[in-house]
Scaffold this motif. Structure first.
Motif, PDB file in Angstrom:
ATOM      1  N   VAL A  28     -36.740   8.169 -14.625  1.00  0.00           N
ATOM      2  CA  VAL A  28     -35.505   7.952 -13.862  1.00  0.00           C
ATOM      3  C   VAL A  28     -34.424   7.458 -14.806  1.00  0.00           C
ATOM      4  N   LYS A  29     -33.271   8.116 -14.737  1.00  0.00           N
ATOM      5  CA  LYS A  29     -32.160   7.618 -15.545  1.00  0.00           C
ATOM      6  C   LYS A  29     -31.126   6.947 -14.645  1.00  0.00           C
ATOM      7  N   LEU A  30     -30.703   5.775 -15.074  1.00  0.00           N
ATOM      8  CA  LEU A  30     -29.610   5.090 -14.386  1.00  0.00           C
ATOM      9  C   LEU A  30     -28.354   5.349 -15.204  1.00  0.00           C
ATOM     10  N   GLY A  31     -27.435   6.111 -14.651  1.00  0.00           N
ATOM     11  CA  GLY A  31     -26.224   6.446 -15.391  1.00  0.00           C
ATOM     12  C   GLY A  31     -25.376   5.219 -15.668  1.00  0.00           C
ATOM     13  N   GLY A  32     -24.684   5.279 -16.789  1.00  0.00           N
ATOM     14  CA  GLY A  32     -23.768   4.194 -17.124  1.00  0.00           C
ATOM     15  C   GLY A  32     -22.705   4.040 -16.051  1.00  0.00           C
ATOM     16  N   SER A  33     -22.384   5.154 -15.387  1.00  0.00           N
ATOM     17  CA  SER A  33     -21.366   5.102 -14.325  1.00  0.00           C
ATOM     18  C   SER A  33     -21.851   4.321 -13.110  1.00  0.00           C
ATOM     19  N   VAL A  34     -23.154   4.198 -12.962  1.00  0.00           N
ATOM     20  CA  VAL A  34     -23.693   3.501 -11.789  1.00  0.00           C
ATOM     21  C   VAL A  34     -23.847   2.001 -12.032  1.00  0.00           C
ATOM     22  N   ASN A  38     -19.176  -1.130 -14.698  1.00  0.00           N
ATOM     23  CA  ASN A  38     -17.829  -0.789 -14.262  1.00  0.00           C
ATOM     24  C   ASN A  38     -17.150  -0.146 -15.456  1.00  0.00           C
ATOM     25  N   LYS A  39     -16.984   1.182 -15.376  1.00  0.00           N
ATOM     26  CA  LYS A  39     -16.495   1.915 -16.549  1.00  0.00           C
ATOM     27  C   LYS A  39     -15.067   1.525 -16.946  1.00  0.00           C
ATOM     28  N   ARG A  40     -14.339   0.929 -15.988  1.00  0.00           N
ATOM     29  CA  ARG A  40     -12.961   0.563 -16.317  1.00  0.00           C
ATOM     30  C   ARG A  40     -12.836  -0.813 -16.942  1.00  0.00           C
ATOM     31  N   VAL A  59     -26.365   9.102 -10.773  1.00  0.00           N
ATOM     32  CA  VAL A  59     -24.970   8.941 -11.197  1.00  0.00           C
ATOM     33  C   VAL A  59     -24.192   8.303 -10.032  1.00  0.00           C
ATOM     34  N   ASP A  60     -22.870   8.206 -10.149  1.00  0.00           N
ATOM     35  CA  ASP A  60     -22.120   7.529  -9.081  1.00  0.00           C
ATOM     36  C   ASP A  60     -21.341   8.505  -8.204  1.00  0.00           C
ATOM     37  N   VAL A  61     -21.724   9.778  -8.264  1.00  0.00           N
ATOM     38  CA  VAL A  61     -21.157  10.794  -7.365  1.00  0.00           C
ATOM     39  C   VAL A  61     -22.346  11.575  -6.792  1.00  0.00           C
ATOM     40  N   VAL A 121     -23.552  17.285  -9.206  1.00  0.00           N
ATOM     41  CA  VAL A 121     -22.645  17.966 -10.129  1.00  0.00           C
ATOM     42  C   VAL A 121     -21.643  18.772  -9.304  1.00  0.00           C
ATOM     43  N   TYR A 122     -20.395  18.621  -9.650  1.00  0.00           N
ATOM     44  CA  TYR A 122     -19.315  19.313  -8.942  1.00  0.00           C
ATOM     45  C   TYR A 122     -18.651  20.334  -9.875  1.00  0.00           C
ATOM     46  N   THR A 123     -17.836  21.188  -9.270  1.00  0.00           N
ATOM     47  CA  THR A 123     -17.119  22.181 -10.065  1.00  0.00           C
ATOM     48  C   THR A 123     -16.130  21.516 -11.030  1.00  0.00           C
ATOM     49  N   VAL A 124     -15.563  20.407 -10.595  1.00  0.00           N
ATOM     50  CA  VAL A 124     -14.722  19.580 -11.496  1.00  0.00           C
ATOM     51  C   VAL A 124     -15.028  18.123 -11.180  1.00  0.00           C
ATOM     52  N   ASN A 125     -14.536  17.225 -12.001  1.00  0.00           N
ATOM     53  CA  ASN A 125     -14.803  15.803 -11.758  1.00  0.00           C
ATOM     54  C   ASN A 125     -14.277  15.399 -10.372  1.00  0.00           C
ATOM     55  N   PRO A 126     -15.187  15.023  -9.466  1.00  0.00           N
ATOM     56  CA  PRO A 126     -14.765  14.699  -8.102  1.00  0.00           C
ATOM     57  C   PRO A 126     -13.889  13.447  -8.014  1.00  0.00           C
ATOM     58  N   LYS A 127     -13.906  12.657  -9.078  1.00  0.00           N
ATOM     59  CA  LYS A 127     -13.108  11.427  -9.038  1.00  0.00           C
ATOM     60  C   LYS A 127     -11.637  11.702  -9.319  1.00  0.00           C
ATOM     61  N   THR A 128     -11.383  12.817  -9.970  1.00  0.00           N
ATOM     62  CA  THR A 128      -9.991  13.090 -10.325  1.00  0.00           C
ATOM     63  C   THR A 128      -9.457  14.348  -9.646  1.00  0.00           C
ATOM     64  N   ARG A 155     -13.594   8.483 -23.044  1.00  0.00           N
ATOM     65  CA  ARG A 155     -14.440   7.527 -23.759  1.00  0.00           C
ATOM     66  C   ARG A 155     -15.919   7.894 -23.766  1.00  0.00           C
ATOM     67  N   ASP A 156     -16.229   9.104 -23.256  1.00  0.00           N
ATOM     68  CA  ASP A 156     -17.628   9.501 -23.220  1.00  0.00           C
ATOM     69  C   ASP A 156     -18.023  10.076 -24.577  1.00  0.00           C
ATOM     70  N   VAL A 157     -18.899   9.348 -25.269  1.00  0.00           N
ATOM     71  CA  VAL A 157     -19.275   9.797 -26.611  1.00  0.00           C
ATOM     72  C   VAL A 157     -20.488  10.723 -26.577  1.00  0.00           C
ATOM     73  N   ASN A 216     -23.005  18.674 -21.166  1.00  0.00           N
ATOM     74  CA  ASN A 216     -24.099  18.319 -22.078  1.00  0.00           C
ATOM     75  C   ASN A 216     -25.330  17.874 -21.311  1.00  0.00           C
ATOM     76  N   LYS A 217     -25.076  17.096 -20.264  1.00  0.00           N
ATOM     77  CA  LYS A 217     -26.161  16.631 -19.400  1.00  0.00           C
ATOM     78  C   LYS A 217     -26.936  17.845 -18.874  1.00  0.00           C
ATOM     79  N   MET A 218     -26.173  18.857 -18.430  1.00  0.00           N
ATOM     80  CA  MET A 218     -26.797  20.053 -17.870  1.00  0.00           C
ATOM     81  C   MET A 218     -27.619  20.800 -18.917  1.00  0.00           C
TER      82      MET A 218
END
Ligand code: ADP
Length: 263
Positions: free
Chosen positions: A6-12, A15-17, A171-173, A176-183, A212-214, A220-222
Motif C-alpha cells: 500500500v502506498k500512501l501518497g504525499g498528497s494524502v 499538506n502540499k502547500r 492519493v487525495d483524489v 486518475v483523471y484526464t487532467v488534474n482534477p484540482k485545477t 514541485r513534483d520531483v 510516471n506513476k502510470m
C-alpha cells in the motif's frame, strides 16, 4: 502469503502547500484503516511537502553537478526521515509493528532506476509479522551521482520481487483523471487504464507535471504501474483522503478508484 503493498501518497499525508506539515488526523485514520489488513503488509509513502521542495531546490533529480548538492541530498533524506517518523508513530499507535527501511541504503540505483535491491531483511521482517515502511528517497546513483527514487518505483520493484498480487495507491483524489482534477473542473475520472488504452489515455493526460513534483507526476506513476500489471499484478489508485476507502480496498473491494489492468 504474499504481502499486500500500500502506498500512501504525499498528497494524502502531508499538506502540499505548507512545508513540513503532516496531516495528522488523516494519518491517524489511515493507520487504523491499514490495521484492517488480514495478511502481511508493506507500506511505502511519498514525499509531499517534506521531500519534494528540498530535492527540487538542490536539483537532486537532475544528478550530481556541484558539491552543494551533497548537503541537498542529506537534507532531502532527513526531511523524508522526519515524515517517515510521523508515519511510523501513527502506525504504532494503531498497533501495527511498523519498522522503517531506508531505501537509499538497500537499493542500487543507476540512471534513476533500481538495478537491484537487498530484500532479505524485508523478507525476514514480513515473516516475523513486522510491517516494513519505505519511502521515496534521495539516493546515490551509480551513473548520475545522485537521483530521486520515487515511492512509486519502489512499489513496483517490491511488488515484482516479493511476488505481490495486488498494490493499492492512495492519493487525495478519486483516481486518475484526464487532467488534474484540482485545477480543472472538466476533469473526467478514468475508471480503467490498461496496456491497450494507455497510448490514448496518455495523450489525454494533458496536465503539466506539478512544479514541485520531483518524481514526474501522474504519467510516471502510470508507467510504473503498467510495467507491473504486465507481470500479472493488480493495481488500483484510490482516494485515501476519504474515510474508509483505503480500508475497503485493503479488504478486497475492487472498483473504488482507477483500476490498472493488463488487458
Ligand atoms: P503522491 O500523492 O503519491 O505524492 P502525487 O501528488 O504525485 O502523488 O499524485 C497525486 C496528485 O496528482 C493529486 O493530488 C492530483 O492533484 C495530482 N494530479 C495531477 N494530474 C492528475 C490526474 N490527471 N489525475 C489525478 N491526479 C492528478
Amino acid at each position: 502469503m504474499k504481502p499486500l503493498i500500500v502506498k500512501l501518497g504525499g498528497s494524502v499525508i502531508t499538506n502540499k502547500r505548507r512545508r513540513f506539515t503532516v496531516k495528522r488526523a488523516t494519518l491517524t485514520r489511515l493507520a487504523r484503516e491499514l490495521s484492517a489488513a488480514k495478511g502481511p503488509l508493506v507500506i511505502v509513502h511519498g514525499g509531499g511537502s517534506f521531500g519534494h521542495p528540498v530535492a527540487s531546490k538542490y536539483g537532486i533529480a537532475g544528478g550530481y553537478k556541484s558539491k552543494d548538492q551533497l548537503m541537498g541530498l542529506s537534507l532531502t533524506h532527513r526531511a523524508m526521515e522526519r515524515l517517515n517518523a510521523h508515519v511510523i508513530e501513527a502506525l504504532q499507535k494503531a498497533s501495527l509493528p511498523a519498522i522503517a527501511v531506508q531505501p537509499s541504503a538497500c537499493a542500487v540505483v543507476s540512471g534513476g532506476r533500481i538495478q537491484s535491491m537487498e530484500l532479505a531483511p524485508i523478507q525476514k521482517m514480513l515473516a516475523l509479522g513486522l510491517v516494513p515502511v519505505l519511502y521515496g528517497d534521495a539516493v546515490p546513483d551509480l551513473s548520475k551521482g545522485m537521483s530521486i527514487l520515487s515511492g512509486d518505483q519502489l512499489v513496483a520493484q517490491l511488488a515484482c520481487e516479493l511476488g505481490t498480487k495486488r498494490v493499492i495507491l492512495g492519493v487525495d483524489v478519486d483516481g486518475v483523471y484526464t487532467v488534474n482534477p484540482k485545477t480543472n473542473k472538466n476533469a473526467e475520472l478514468i475508471q480503467e487504464i490498461s496496456l491497450s488504452n494507455w497510448p490514448l489515455v496518455e495523450k489525454r493526460l494533458t496536465g503539466v507535471v506539478e512544479e514541485r513534483d520531483v518524481t514526474g507526476g501522474i504519467a510516471n506513476k502510470m508507467c510504473e504501474l503498467l510495467a507491473l500489471v504486465e507481470r500479472g499484478v493488480e493495481a488500483e489508485i484510490v482516494n485515501a483522503a476519504k474515510p474508509n476507502i483505503l480500508r475497503r480496498a485493503i479488504l478486497g473491494e475492487r472498483g473504488l478508484g482507477t483500476r490498472v489492468v493488463a488487458r
